[in-house]
Design an enzyme around this catalytic site. Structure first.
Site, PDB file in Angstrom:
ATOM      1  N   SER A  62       9.806 -32.330 -24.155  1.00  0.00           N
ATOM      2  CA  SER A  62      10.464 -32.257 -22.853  1.00  0.00           C
ATOM      3  C   SER A  62       9.606 -32.874 -21.758  1.00  0.00           C
ATOM      4  O   SER A  62       8.376 -32.919 -21.850  1.00  0.00           O
ATOM      5  CB  SER A  62      10.751 -30.795 -22.497  1.00  0.00           C
ATOM      6  OG  SER A  62      11.534 -30.180 -23.494  1.00  0.00           O
TER       7      SER A  62
HETATM    8  N1  SAH Z   1       9.481 -27.196 -26.732  1.00  0.00           N
HETATM    9  C1  SAH Z   1       9.388 -28.523 -27.293  1.00  0.00           C
HETATM   10  C2  SAH Z   1      10.640 -29.342 -27.084  1.00  0.00           C
HETATM   11  C3  SAH Z   1      11.452 -29.202 -28.267  1.00  0.00           C
HETATM   12  S1  SAH Z   1      12.899 -30.175 -28.436  1.00  0.00           S
HETATM   13  C4  SAH Z   1       8.184 -29.239 -26.776  1.00  0.00           C
HETATM   14  O1  SAH Z   1       7.485 -28.709 -25.936  1.00  0.00           O
HETATM   15  O2  SAH Z   1       7.919 -30.328 -27.279  1.00  0.00           O
HETATM   16  C5  SAH Z   1      13.887 -28.932 -29.220  1.00  0.00           C
HETATM   17  C6  SAH Z   1      13.500 -28.521 -30.609  1.00  0.00           C
HETATM   18  O3  SAH Z   1      14.406 -27.490 -30.992  1.00  0.00           O
HETATM   19  C7  SAH Z   1      13.612 -29.595 -31.676  1.00  0.00           C
HETATM   20  O4  SAH Z   1      12.380 -29.755 -32.292  1.00  0.00           O
HETATM   21  C8  SAH Z   1      14.661 -29.040 -32.655  1.00  0.00           C
HETATM   22  O5  SAH Z   1      14.373 -29.331 -34.011  1.00  0.00           O
HETATM   23  C9  SAH Z   1      14.551 -27.551 -32.389  1.00  0.00           C
HETATM   24  N2  SAH Z   1      15.702 -26.734 -32.759  1.00  0.00           N
HETATM   25  C10 SAH Z   1      17.019 -26.996 -32.616  1.00  0.00           C
HETATM   26  N3  SAH Z   1      17.751 -25.957 -33.063  1.00  0.00           N
HETATM   27  C11 SAH Z   1      16.871 -24.992 -33.486  1.00  0.00           C
HETATM   28  C12 SAH Z   1      16.998 -23.687 -34.054  1.00  0.00           C
HETATM   29  N4  SAH Z   1      18.187 -23.120 -34.270  1.00  0.00           N
HETATM   30  N5  SAH Z   1      15.883 -23.007 -34.359  1.00  0.00           N
HETATM   31  C13 SAH Z   1      14.655 -23.541 -34.152  1.00  0.00           C
HETATM   32  N6  SAH Z   1      14.467 -24.773 -33.635  1.00  0.00           N
HETATM   33  C14 SAH Z   1      15.558 -25.492 -33.296  1.00  0.00           C
END
Ligand code: SAH
Length: 220
Positions: A62
């Site tokens: 993000s």
């Molecule tokens: N917080 C992260 C941004 C992550 S982007 C950072 O600081 O980089 C969102 C993430 O959510 C992705 O990696 C995706 O694989 C994950 N995601 C999507 N659905 C999910 C679920 N049900 N449980 C766990 N992770 C999930």
């Protein structure tokens, strides 16, 4: 990495403080966590840009400002136990680990959990636990949580996450379909009552799981 340290100070000054994020503990945490260590080699030179970046497995890290807004909205205190759904690169979990007692971060893609775990270990962030699985179910054995951050956009707040929120706890999550979502904050008043505030429009990758979207499209 002297250059990264300088870019990090500038990021906090220009993208975080100047845009109105007012929590000095959060500024310090973002000044401390080396964001360049949470992105793939080929985008490392862009680590302090004012934007999200592509990471492994087709996911994103993000934008720093959005990470800050979500963490600020969750009002994390030093004694808090925090759950993050969607650990991705691990960056937001790393920042929160500087602010909370313990961070539990769930990620559904194994490649990403392995990378995030390696980064925490290398940086000595030993109050972060990374779990592999569907975070829409929360992490029942570790509940309740004082704060829950969901870093992916879903059709609504997953019921297990409401249940795993402590009384007085704050949940911050993007809700809505398609390209744009509303960032919402839910505060648990007591067993039954929750207060909902809409914060701002955001764009996140989809939350995929039992209480999110189905894999591959935006139908719940
Ligand atoms: N917080 C992260 C941004 C992550 S982007 C950072 O600081 O980089 C969102 C993430 O959510 C992705 O990696 C995706 O694989 C994950 N995601 C999507 N659905 C999910 C679920 N049900 N449980 C766990 N992770 C999930």
């Amino acid at each position: 990495m002297a250059d990264c340290a300088r870019l990090r100070q500038m990021m906090v000054e220009q993208q975080i403080i100047r845009r109105g994020v007012g929590d000095p503990r959060l500024w310090a945490a973002m000044r401390a966590v080396p964001r360049e260590r949470f992105v793939p080699e080929d985008v490392r030179s862009l680590a302090y840009e004012d934007r999200p970046l592509p990471v492994e497995a087709g996911q994103t890290i993000s934008q720093p400002y959005i990470v800050a807004r979500m963490i600020e909205a969750a009002a994390i205190s030093p004694e808090d136990r925090v759950l993050e759904v969607g650990a991705g690169s691990g960056y937001a979990a790393a920042v929160m680990s500087r602010l909370a007692a313990h961070v539990f971060a769930v990620e559904r893609i194994a490649e990403l959990t392995a990378l995030a775990e390696g980064r925490m270990k290398a940086l000595g962030y030993d109050n972060v636990s990374i779990g592999l699985g569907d975070g829409t179910a929360g992490w029942a054995e570790k509940a309740p949580f004082d704060a829950i951050l969901v870093a992916a956009g879903g059709p609504g707040v997953p019921p297990p996450l409401r249940e795993q929120l402590a009384i007085g706890g704050r949940l911050v999550m993007p809700v809505g379909d398609g390209g744009e979502q509303q960032l919402v904050r839910l505060i648990r008043k007591d067993e039954e009552e929750f207060d909902l505030t809409v914060l701002e429009a955001v764009r996140f990758v989809p939350l995929i799981g039992a209480h999110g979207w189905k894999d591959g499209n935006a139908d719940p």
